[in-house]
Design an enzyme around this catalytic site. Sequence first.
Site, short mmCIF file in Angstrom:
data_model
loop_
_atom_site.label_atom_id
_atom_site.label_comp_id
_atom_site.label_asym_id
_atom_site.label_seq_id
_atom_site.Cartn_x
_atom_site.Cartn_y
_atom_site.Cartn_z
N GLU A 481 30.59 40.31 41.42
CA GLU A 481 29.37 41.67 40.86
C GLU A 481 30.56 42.75 40.55
OE1 GLU A 481 25.64 40.04 43.38
OE2 GLU A 481 27.00 41.20 44.57
N GLU A 542 27.19 31.67 44.63
CA GLU A 542 25.70 31.76 45.51
C GLU A 542 24.92 30.86 44.45
OE1 GLU A 542 25.05 36.20 45.85
OE2 GLU A 542 27.28 36.09 46.00
#
Length: 850
Positions: A481, A542
């Site tokens: 991220e 994820e």
Amino acid sequence: MFHHRFLCLLMIVGLPINPIQALDQPVELENPEIFQINREPARCSGIPYATREQAKTHQIETSTYYRLLSGSWKFHWVSNSAERPEDFYKPGFDAASWVDFPVPGLWELNGYGVPLYYDTKYPFGTPNPPYIPAEKNPVGSYLTSFSVPPEWEGRQLFIHFGGVKSAYQVWVNGHYVGYTENSFSPAEFNITRFARTGKNTLAVQVFKFCDGSYMECQGMWHYGGILRDVYLYAAADVHLADYFLRCDLDEKYENARLFLTARIKNYTDLAVRGVQLDVELVDSHGKTVQTDPPLTALLPQLATAGESVLDMTCHVERPALWTSEQPNLYQLFFTLRDSRNRPAEIQECCFGFREVELKDAQLLINGRPVKLKGANRHEHLSTSGQVVTYASMVHDIQLMKQSNFNVVRTSHYPNDPRWYDLCDRYGLYVVDESNLESHGVNGILPKSNPQWREVSVDRLNSLIQRDKNHPCVIFWSLGNESGSGENFLIMRDYAHRIDPTRLVHYEGYNQAGDINSRMYATVERIIQYGKEKNEKPLFLCEYALGNGNSCGNLKEYWQAIEAYPSLIGGCIWDWADQGLLKEDENGRMYYAYAGDYEPPEHPTDANFAFCGLLFSDRTPTPKLWEVKKVYQYVAMEAVDAKRGLFRLHNKYNVTDLSAFDLDWSLQQDGEELQSGRLDPVTAAPGASVLVKTPFDTSHFLPGAEYWLRLSVRTRKDQLWAAAGYEVAWEQFLVHRSEKPFAPAARGRTPAVTKRDGQLTIAGKNWRLIFNQSSGLLVSYQAHGREYLHSMPDSAGGPRLNLYRAPIENDGATAQLWREAGLDRLSSRLCNLEVQSSEGLVQIHTHHLYQ
């Protein structure tokens, strides 16, 4: 700018330097182009041993040339870096007033500062990279002593820091040694010229935050301190400084070509001749494997203070391959010999022969398509935070293997090196992630900014160099991220250049990865991807967020993943809750989240730390049992359940079903009636086999329900479970019949009376009472016993309820329920009608709910 050039010049000529201090903080703390001073080049794990017997243990603690420095150190803490002691490293400094503090140990869990949990925010306030406000930057200063044994005389002495959060300076005997950043990667310094035989003093000053903290914005607890072991090791003056093992399997994935690159360093003031490196390959039974040619190389000459790189290769006939199911390991022994053929240094490494490839948008391990069944795992314990124990790692990996996991993502930083050894031994693929997450400023850095380029590559390099010899590592992950930009393309190319044997992963900017990676894509979206023609497979780095009491539609995810070859699996978020054990005002212990510590000036990310498949005490939640069931490697279906015919499908990659026992049990209304064990079956990976269970149906009873349970169990002891451990199961309905129901004999019609706002229907020994205003049943009595218990403000009978207590996964949906009034639903009786006929009374009500 002059200061930076001055630092670089001093580093090049190898002179000891002292850091030039800014007013409140060292200047290197806020300069992303200075992330280390005098740090040794990153290298693979391992240290020299004195003998082959020591090396054989694969435990650095057994080496004569190892000294653990972890323990109780003198400690001083300030909340403002401008108030830190600046001369504590000098000889003679009196630290008698300082406290004793554990190393490794985290400040906030030992009484210094407050634990803070953030996902996208920075604990030091509004981001302004690369600057850190001194008044919000705590500093811990450490002092300890160590002894250098006489037998280390004439050797090179190195100090190793396994992980320190987040930047630190080091002094030995008052001499400045160096500086480094990067909380979760090791750093080593050569302290030979500063240390002496006998007693020495070590000083370390740790800053909780630095410019590198902008790259450490992971969703986790944010601490300060030394979080992994500190130790010394001694190396020979002619030293095997690093080595890299890799292999290439032939087209049939049977034979291997083994490659070795070794870096040999000469620390002496003389040129060295006749140095020889001998490498021995040993199998799991302790037998030496003959290689063609033998792995031996001679260095004619090694220059003064020089370095030489050796490239060696050999053929290995039919090695036992390494996979997550069958983690076959070899051990290599490296013996560096001097010109007289005397062993100067011995090192060792465990290695597995395996090959990672992408073909036809599929992930192949040793030529076979693999589906990744995994979880993201933070390093966390409820009592010590990011200081984790070996026992807790063993506990985790045993639970993962027992629950049918085959991959773990080291979210979001390099883990303790012992974890990779366990993954090698137990068999667990690793998505190995660099310590790079600029979540809170990922629109600013690292992007394509050249100022942040070298530090980004350095963090990746530290990861790769340390872990490159572990067969468990299949992906290098550039970070998490952190946005997009040219710097990630440069990191990708760097990883490919130094290690072409593994794949590169990065979610959020798939141009920088060899695979496409997504977070929390829906089942519908991944099905669409599976139907499309894509060059890259899709990996869910994820998915199935585990907050609350469920992982959601996990079964549907895996129905899709198994249906489409280009869907290669994913990692659940996440492995374990990150609660901290805390005492309340009544002396009771509980597991705290960030809000339990939250100071008013530091609003935290609430209870997001609780998303695990394990509770904070490392015991399984019900979610883990669901995951184990969905991840199981044997699918079972009924062909003809009443005749006991079932089909078993083998979803393992290399394991035949002959490795397991197959037990069955028949239950009647929940009680075991019959059981047994079937004869061994054989089914290769991807194949199916029919089995017949010999249960007896002659004693089936009317009205009873019969279920058959098939159980697949390990036949032999495994490293992660004893023989007889259940790895897969399924339950099938075999027979169900309705019990004959005798209709009630017609009798007198129940009596109906209306009095005092109540409607009463009564028969022999029973009575029902309805409230005529609400239309609700308020009483049911039979043989003198009341079965409905009404409250003054609530009738005891049934009523429409469209609301339940929200759970964590309901999120914003629960707010919509409340806005619609479902939590305070009220009813108004529109009509109540009573119909009475022969032996029967019917009551009809019409309610309006609002």
